[in-house]
Motif scaffolding. Structure first.
Motif, PDB file in Angstrom:
ATOM      1  N   MET A 102      49.968  44.094  41.014  1.00  0.00           N
ATOM      2  CA  MET A 102      50.822  43.058  40.421  1.00  0.00           C
ATOM      3  C   MET A 102      52.293  43.479  40.483  1.00  0.00           C
ATOM      4  O   MET A 102      53.164  42.696  40.872  1.00  0.00           O
ATOM      5  CB  MET A 102      50.390  42.827  38.971  1.00  0.00           C
ATOM      6  N   ALA A 103      52.550  44.731  40.128  1.00  0.00           N
ATOM      7  CA  ALA A 103      53.926  45.232  40.152  1.00  0.00           C
ATOM      8  C   ALA A 103      54.473  45.236  41.573  1.00  0.00           C
ATOM      9  O   ALA A 103      55.636  44.876  41.804  1.00  0.00           O
ATOM     10  CB  ALA A 103      53.991  46.625  39.543  1.00  0.00           C
ATOM     11  N   HIS A 104      53.649  45.627  42.546  1.00  0.00           N
ATOM     12  CA  HIS A 104      54.105  45.680  43.933  1.00  0.00           C
ATOM     13  C   HIS A 104      54.371  44.273  44.476  1.00  0.00           C
ATOM     14  O   HIS A 104      55.344  44.048  45.203  1.00  0.00           O
ATOM     15  CB  HIS A 104      53.074  46.400  44.813  1.00  0.00           C
ATOM     16  N   LEU A 105      53.511  43.305  44.134  1.00  0.00           N
ATOM     17  CA  LEU A 105      53.736  41.926  44.575  1.00  0.00           C
ATOM     18  C   LEU A 105      55.043  41.387  44.014  1.00  0.00           C
ATOM     19  O   LEU A 105      55.819  40.729  44.711  1.00  0.00           O
ATOM     20  CB  LEU A 105      52.563  41.035  44.145  1.00  0.00           C
ATOM     21  N   GLU A 106      55.295  41.654  42.734  1.00  0.00           N
ATOM     22  CA  GLU A 106      56.549  41.190  42.119  1.00  0.00           C
ATOM     23  C   GLU A 106      57.752  41.879  42.759  1.00  0.00           C
ATOM     24  O   GLU A 106      58.800  41.268  42.951  1.00  0.00           O
ATOM     25  CB  GLU A 106      56.503  41.437  40.615  1.00  0.00           C
ATOM     26  N   ARG A 107      57.583  43.155  43.112  1.00  0.00           N
ATOM     27  CA  ARG A 107      58.693  43.912  43.696  1.00  0.00           C
ATOM     28  C   ARG A 107      59.129  43.332  45.035  1.00  0.00           C
ATOM     29  O   ARG A 107      60.314  43.345  45.373  1.00  0.00           O
ATOM     30  CB  ARG A 107      58.283  45.383  43.864  1.00  0.00           C
ATOM     31  N   ILE A 108      58.176  42.783  45.810  1.00  0.00           N
ATOM     32  CA  ILE A 108      58.547  42.239  47.124  1.00  0.00           C
ATOM     33  C   ILE A 108      58.798  40.729  47.082  1.00  0.00           C
ATOM     34  O   ILE A 108      58.912  40.093  48.125  1.00  0.00           O
ATOM     35  CB  ILE A 108      57.479  42.571  48.186  1.00  0.00           C
ATOM     36  N   GLY A 109      58.871  40.157  45.865  1.00  0.00           N
ATOM     37  CA  GLY A 109      59.329  38.776  45.765  1.00  0.00           C
ATOM     38  C   GLY A 109      58.329  37.725  45.353  1.00  0.00           C
ATOM     39  O   GLY A 109      58.658  36.540  45.282  1.00  0.00           O
ATOM     40  N   TYR A 110      57.089  38.106  45.083  1.00  0.00           N
ATOM     41  CA  TYR A 110      56.100  37.121  44.654  1.00  0.00           C
ATOM     42  C   TYR A 110      56.204  36.860  43.153  1.00  0.00           C
ATOM     43  O   TYR A 110      56.586  37.732  42.380  1.00  0.00           O
ATOM     44  CB  TYR A 110      54.680  37.613  44.977  1.00  0.00           C
ATOM     45  N   HIS A 111      55.859  35.649  42.765  1.00  0.00           N
ATOM     46  CA  HIS A 111      55.732  35.291  41.355  1.00  0.00           C
ATOM     47  C   HIS A 111      54.252  35.416  41.014  1.00  0.00           C
ATOM     48  O   HIS A 111      53.416  34.745  41.616  1.00  0.00           O
ATOM     49  CB  HIS A 111      56.210  33.858  41.113  1.00  0.00           C
ATOM     50  N   VAL A 112      53.939  36.267  40.055  1.00  0.00           N
ATOM     51  CA  VAL A 112      52.540  36.600  39.776  1.00  0.00           C
ATOM     52  C   VAL A 112      52.174  36.153  38.365  1.00  0.00           C
ATOM     53  O   VAL A 112      52.904  36.408  37.409  1.00  0.00           O
ATOM     54  CB  VAL A 112      52.296  38.117  39.907  1.00  0.00           C
ATOM     55  N   GLN A 113      51.041  35.481  38.275  1.00  0.00           N
ATOM     56  CA  GLN A 113      50.517  35.072  36.975  1.00  0.00           C
ATOM     57  C   GLN A 113      49.108  35.623  36.817  1.00  0.00           C
ATOM     58  O   GLN A 113      48.251  35.429  37.678  1.00  0.00           O
ATOM     59  CB  GLN A 113      50.491  33.537  36.870  1.00  0.00           C
ATOM     60  N   TYR A 114      48.874  36.343  35.716  1.00  0.00           N
ATOM     61  CA  TYR A 114      47.556  36.882  35.423  1.00  0.00           C
ATOM     62  C   TYR A 114      47.008  36.194  34.179  1.00  0.00           C
ATOM     63  O   TYR A 114      47.733  35.991  33.202  1.00  0.00           O
ATOM     64  CB  TYR A 114      47.619  38.399  35.174  1.00  0.00           C
ATOM     65  N   PHE A 115      45.738  35.820  34.224  1.00  0.00           N
ATOM     66  CA  PHE A 115      45.116  35.226  33.035  1.00  0.00           C
ATOM     67  C   PHE A 115      43.628  35.573  33.036  1.00  0.00           C
ATOM     68  O   PHE A 115      43.061  35.931  34.063  1.00  0.00           O
ATOM     69  CB  PHE A 115      45.315  33.702  32.987  1.00  0.00           C
ATOM     70  N   GLU A 116      43.025  35.480  31.863  1.00  0.00           N
ATOM     71  CA  GLU A 116      41.607  35.805  31.720  1.00  0.00           C
ATOM     72  C   GLU A 116      40.813  34.534  31.466  1.00  0.00           C
ATOM     73  O   GLU A 116      41.235  33.677  30.681  1.00  0.00           O
ATOM     74  CB  GLU A 116      41.394  36.774  30.562  1.00  0.00           C
ATOM     75  N   LEU A 117      39.681  34.420  32.129  1.00  0.00           N
ATOM     76  CA  LEU A 117      38.798  33.273  31.931  1.00  0.00           C
ATOM     77  C   LEU A 117      37.822  33.557  30.798  1.00  0.00           C
ATOM     78  O   LEU A 117      37.223  34.626  30.742  1.00  0.00           O
ATOM     79  CB  LEU A 117      37.999  32.990  33.197  1.00  0.00           C
ATOM     80  N   SER A 118      37.678  32.585  29.911  1.00  0.00           N
ATOM     81  CA  SER A 118      36.649  32.632  28.867  1.00  0.00           C
ATOM     82  C   SER A 118      35.705  31.464  29.128  1.00  0.00           C
ATOM     83  O   SER A 118      35.882  30.373  28.568  1.00  0.00           O
ATOM     84  CB  SER A 118      37.283  32.526  27.475  1.00  0.00           C
TER      85      SER A 118
END
Length: 199
Positions: free
Chosen positions: A1-17
């Motif tokens: 996630m950190a590497h994707l953000e570092r190269i310019g991606y917008h990252v969203q993480y969420f958990e499914l219930s």
């Protein structure tokens, strides 16, 4: 996630219930990460708890098949009960889960399910039985294709049990597709990320 953000991606993480929010009979939680160059994708979670029964996904009671399936694992189940009694006497929490047609939640199907370790086992008038492959496919929303899983029950169940609730992911992929289409139609074309060499 950190590497994707570092190269310019917008990252969203969420958990499914699944059981509490997506109307699924199982509650196997999954972490989901979506990365795009357009901006952050926010899922639309239906917030619908499961309101059905396990019986909606199980085979109808069948005296002949149910007896055969219960007899096939009877010795293993008796062994598990003795093992459970020993652990309980020692003050340990140990056991296996069971469901019937009126159950409102189906426990997670473990990787070693076919080894008759922990359940969920289906209660019948003739004893406990394993879930059948077709029942697990329905629970996971999986439509089988010829040769897709395995002719061996243990392998097929391992693949299915470790899989994802396909009904949820079909909804999520539709949402991601709508998001990308909206961004493209509105010409919010992102700039490609720069790939920097590490020094």
């Amino acid at each position: 996630m950190a590497h994707l953000e570092r190269i310019g991606y917008h990252v969203q993480y969420f958990e499914l219930s699944p059981h509490a929010e997506w109307g699924e009979p199982q509650d196997r939680r999954r972490g989901v990460m979506v990365a795009t160059l357009f901006g952050k994708f926010y899922p639309s979670i239906p917030m619908i708890p499961f309101a059905g029964r396990a019986g909606d996904y199980l085979d109808a009671p069948d005296p002949i098949k149910d007896r055969e399936d219960a007899d096939a694992i009877r010795n293993s189940i008796e062994g598990r009960k003795l093992h459970h009694a020993r652990h309980k006497a020692a003050g340990n929490r140990f056991g296996f889960s069971t469901i019937d047609h009126d159950s409102t939640k189906v426990p997670t199907i473990t990787k070693s399910y076919a080894k008759v370790n922990s359940g969920p086992f289906v209660v019948t008038p003739y004893g406990l039985r394993l879930l059948r492959q077709g029942e697990i496919e329905r629970l996971m929303g999986f439509t089988p294709a010829k040769g897709f899983t395995s002719h061996a029950y243990s392998t097929a169940v391992e693949i299915l049990g470790q899989g994802v609730q396909t009904r949820i992911f079909r909804q999520l992929l539709k949402q991601v597709g709508d998001f990308l289409e909206f961004m493209i139609v509105n010409r919010r074309i992102p700039r490609a990320p720069e790939h920097k060499q590490s020094t």
